[in-house]
Design a protein around this motif. Structure first.
Motif, PDB file in Angstrom:
ATOM      1  N   SER A 176       4.385  -7.076  -5.428  1.00 17.58           N
ATOM      2  CA  SER A 176       3.405  -8.125  -5.890  1.00 17.58           C
ATOM      3  C   SER A 176       3.101  -8.994  -4.546  1.00 17.58           C
ATOM      4  O   SER A 176       3.771  -7.931  -3.317  1.00 17.58           O
ATOM      5  CB  SER A 176       4.121  -8.968  -6.647  1.00 17.58           C
ATOM      6  N   GLY A 177       2.467  -9.894  -4.522  1.00 15.58           N
ATOM      7  CA  GLY A 177       2.253 -10.306  -2.979  1.00 15.58           C
ATOM      8  C   GLY A 177       0.968 -10.156  -2.824  1.00 15.58           C
ATOM      9  O   GLY A 177       0.562 -11.028  -1.899  1.00 15.58           O
ATOM     10  N   GLY A 178       0.327  -9.270  -3.540  1.00 19.86           N
ATOM     11  CA  GLY A 178      -1.164  -8.045  -2.634  1.00 19.86           C
ATOM     12  C   GLY A 178      -2.034  -9.904  -3.261  1.00 19.86           C
ATOM     13  O   GLY A 178      -1.547 -10.823  -3.494  1.00 19.86           O
ATOM     14  N   GLY A 179      -2.508  -9.778  -2.405  1.00 22.00           N
ATOM     15  CA  GLY A 179      -4.782 -10.680  -2.322  1.00 22.00           C
ATOM     16  C   GLY A 179      -5.305 -11.256  -1.232  1.00 22.00           C
ATOM     17  O   GLY A 179      -5.522  -9.753  -0.714  1.00 22.00           O
ATOM     18  N   LEU A 180      -5.782 -11.560  -1.246  1.00 23.75           N
ATOM     19  CA  LEU A 180      -6.941 -11.226  -0.586  1.00 23.75           C
ATOM     20  C   LEU A 180      -6.996 -13.148   0.616  1.00 23.75           C
ATOM     21  O   LEU A 180      -6.185 -13.675   0.281  1.00 23.75           O
ATOM     22  CB  LEU A 180      -8.303 -12.443  -1.026  1.00 23.75           C
ATOM     23  N   VAL A 181      -6.764 -12.848   1.684  1.00 26.29           N
ATOM     24  CA  VAL A 181      -6.227 -14.286   2.315  1.00 26.29           C
ATOM     25  C   VAL A 181      -7.450 -13.507   3.963  1.00 26.29           C
ATOM     26  O   VAL A 181      -7.693 -12.077   4.385  1.00 26.29           O
ATOM     27  CB  VAL A 181      -4.755 -13.669   3.146  1.00 26.29           C
ATOM     28  N   GLN A 182      -7.746 -15.048   4.933  1.00 26.15           N
ATOM     29  CA  GLN A 182      -8.492 -15.090   5.362  1.00 26.15           C
ATOM     30  C   GLN A 182      -7.809 -14.519   6.984  1.00 26.15           C
ATOM     31  O   GLN A 182      -6.840 -14.187   6.917  1.00 26.15           O
ATOM     32  CB  GLN A 182      -8.852 -16.149   6.366  1.00 26.15           C
ATOM     33  N   ALA A 183      -8.673 -13.737   8.236  1.00 24.31           N
ATOM     34  CA  ALA A 183      -8.041 -13.102   9.080  1.00 24.31           C
ATOM     35  C   ALA A 183      -7.149 -13.973   9.748  1.00 24.31           C
ATOM     36  O   ALA A 183      -7.180 -15.319   9.841  1.00 24.31           O
ATOM     37  CB  ALA A 183      -9.060 -12.686  10.244  1.00 24.31           C
ATOM     38  N   GLY A 184      -5.410 -14.519  10.421  1.00 28.00           N
ATOM     39  CA  GLY A 184      -4.558 -14.809  10.972  1.00 28.00           C
ATOM     40  C   GLY A 184      -3.772 -15.436  10.246  1.00 28.00           C
ATOM     41  O   GLY A 184      -3.197 -16.102  10.714  1.00 28.00           O
ATOM     42  N   GLY A 185      -4.011 -15.398   8.287  1.00 31.71           N
ATOM     43  CA  GLY A 185      -2.813 -15.576   7.534  1.00 31.71           C
ATOM     44  C   GLY A 185      -2.147 -14.815   7.483  1.00 31.71           C
ATOM     45  O   GLY A 185      -2.453 -13.587   8.229  1.00 31.71           O
ATOM     46  N   SER A 186      -1.173 -15.151   6.636  1.00 33.25           N
ATOM     47  CA  SER A 186       0.109 -14.288   6.563  1.00 33.25           C
ATOM     48  C   SER A 186       0.199 -13.809   4.926  1.00 33.25           C
ATOM     49  O   SER A 186      -0.280 -14.478   3.941  1.00 33.25           O
ATOM     50  CB  SER A 186       1.430 -15.128   6.214  1.00 33.25           C
ATOM     51  N   LEU A 187       0.887 -12.825   4.387  1.00 31.62           N
ATOM     52  CA  LEU A 187       1.332 -13.078   3.114  1.00 31.62           C
ATOM     53  C   LEU A 187       2.368 -12.091   3.329  1.00 31.62           C
ATOM     54  O   LEU A 187       3.221 -11.284   3.861  1.00 31.62           O
ATOM     55  CB  LEU A 187       0.071 -11.586   2.357  1.00 31.62           C
ATOM     56  N   ARG A 188       3.651 -12.286   2.656  1.00 33.75           N
ATOM     57  CA  ARG A 188       4.922 -11.665   2.082  1.00 33.75           C
ATOM     58  C   ARG A 188       4.607 -10.641   0.806  1.00 33.75           C
ATOM     59  O   ARG A 188       4.552 -11.702  -0.193  1.00 33.75           O
ATOM     60  CB  ARG A 188       5.923 -12.371   1.444  1.00 33.75           C
ATOM     61  N   LEU A 189       5.071  -9.177   1.163  1.00 36.63           N
ATOM     62  CA  LEU A 189       5.087  -8.692  -0.270  1.00 36.63           C
ATOM     63  C   LEU A 189       6.016  -8.282  -1.030  1.00 36.63           C
ATOM     64  O   LEU A 189       7.228  -8.359  -0.153  1.00 36.63           O
ATOM     65  CB  LEU A 189       4.144  -7.282   0.068  1.00 36.63           C
ATOM     66  N   SER A 190       5.926  -7.945  -2.239  1.00 33.73           N
ATOM     67  CA  SER A 190       8.092  -8.065  -2.508  1.00 33.73           C
ATOM     68  C   SER A 190       7.437  -6.793  -3.185  1.00 33.73           C
ATOM     69  O   SER A 190       6.204  -6.291  -3.699  1.00 33.73           O
ATOM     70  CB  SER A 190       7.922  -9.040  -3.404  1.00 33.73           C
ATOM     71  N   CYS A 191       8.651  -6.245  -3.277  1.00 28.26           N
ATOM     72  CA  CYS A 191       8.905  -4.903  -4.197  1.00 28.26           C
ATOM     73  C   CYS A 191      10.585  -4.635  -4.878  1.00 28.26           C
ATOM     74  O   CYS A 191      11.508  -4.985  -4.326  1.00 28.26           O
ATOM     75  CB  CYS A 191       9.093  -3.558  -3.395  1.00 28.26           C
ATOM     76  N   ALA A 192      10.323  -4.984  -6.221  1.00 25.17           N
ATOM     77  CA  ALA A 192      11.496  -5.391  -6.586  1.00 25.17           C
ATOM     78  C   ALA A 192      12.015  -3.841  -7.175  1.00 25.17           C
ATOM     79  O   ALA A 192      11.359  -2.919  -8.137  1.00 25.17           O
ATOM     80  CB  ALA A 192      11.486  -6.431  -8.487  1.00 25.17           C
ATOM     81  N   ALA A 193      13.092  -3.622  -7.382  1.00 24.24           N
ATOM     82  CA  ALA A 193      12.973  -2.035  -8.249  1.00 24.24           C
ATOM     83  C   ALA A 193      14.699  -2.456  -9.274  1.00 24.24           C
ATOM     84  O   ALA A 193      15.561  -3.063  -8.912  1.00 24.24           O
ATOM     85  CB  ALA A 193      14.306  -1.795  -6.815  1.00 24.24           C
ATOM     86  N   SER A 194      14.574  -1.393 -10.165  1.00 23.77           N
ATOM     87  CA  SER A 194      14.868  -1.519 -10.826  1.00 23.77           C
ATOM     88  C   SER A 194      16.362  -0.272 -10.532  1.00 23.77           C
ATOM     89  O   SER A 194      16.371   0.198  -9.635  1.00 23.77           O
ATOM     90  CB  SER A 194      14.874  -0.917 -12.327  1.00 23.77           C
ATOM     91  N   GLY A 195      17.875  -0.609 -11.362  1.00 20.30           N
ATOM     92  CA  GLY A 195      18.979   0.081 -10.510  1.00 20.30           C
ATOM     93  C   GLY A 195      19.619  -0.749 -10.159  1.00 20.30           C
ATOM     94  O   GLY A 195      19.792  -1.421  -9.844  1.00 20.30           O
TER      95      GLY A 195
END
Length: 122
Positions: free
Chosen positions: A7-26
């Motif tokens: 999760s955490g993807g999206g549209l961002v302008q150049a120079g911006g930031s995003l944080r992606l997350s990956c949740a795991a089961s188990g």
């Protein structure tokens, strides 16, 4: 069996930031090396970053070194990809994956998430 959800993807302008997350089961999340890969339109899937099970060993692809960072929270069964100073060429579908050993080759990863789209506008 490990299930991964990004999760955490999206549209961002150049120079911006995003944080992606990956949740795991188990209950064995800390035993897995976690990797991030990306596939840009018309290109092959490539390695971005990985973290050892404990998080003490990480590796970042040269193309994103100094801008991206990987870290994990084993209590939350989650691995993150912090992406700063984003460029249009970072546009891709980003996937997290789990492996039993430290490899940058996608073929070494046994479990994959469905991917999350990151689009960087100029």
């Amino acid at each position: 069996q490990v299930q991964l959800v990004e999760s955490g993807g999206g549209l961002v302008q150049a120079g911006g930031s995003l944080r992606l997350s990956c949740a795991a089961s188990g209950r064995t999340f800390s035993s897995y090396v976690m990797g991030w890969f990306r596939r840009a339109p018309g290109k092959d899937r490539v390695f971005v970053a990985l973290s050892s099970g404990s998080g003490t060993v990480t590796s970042i692809a040269d193309s994103v070194k100094g801008r991206f960072a990987i870290f994990r929270d084993n209590d939350k069964n989650t691995v993150y990809l912090q992406m700063n100073s984003l460029k249009p060429e970072d546009t891709a579908v980003y996937y997290c994956a789990a492996a039993k050993s430290i490899w940058t080759a996608a073929d070494a990863y046994d479990y994959w998430g469905q991917g999350t789209q990151v689009t960087v506008s100029s």
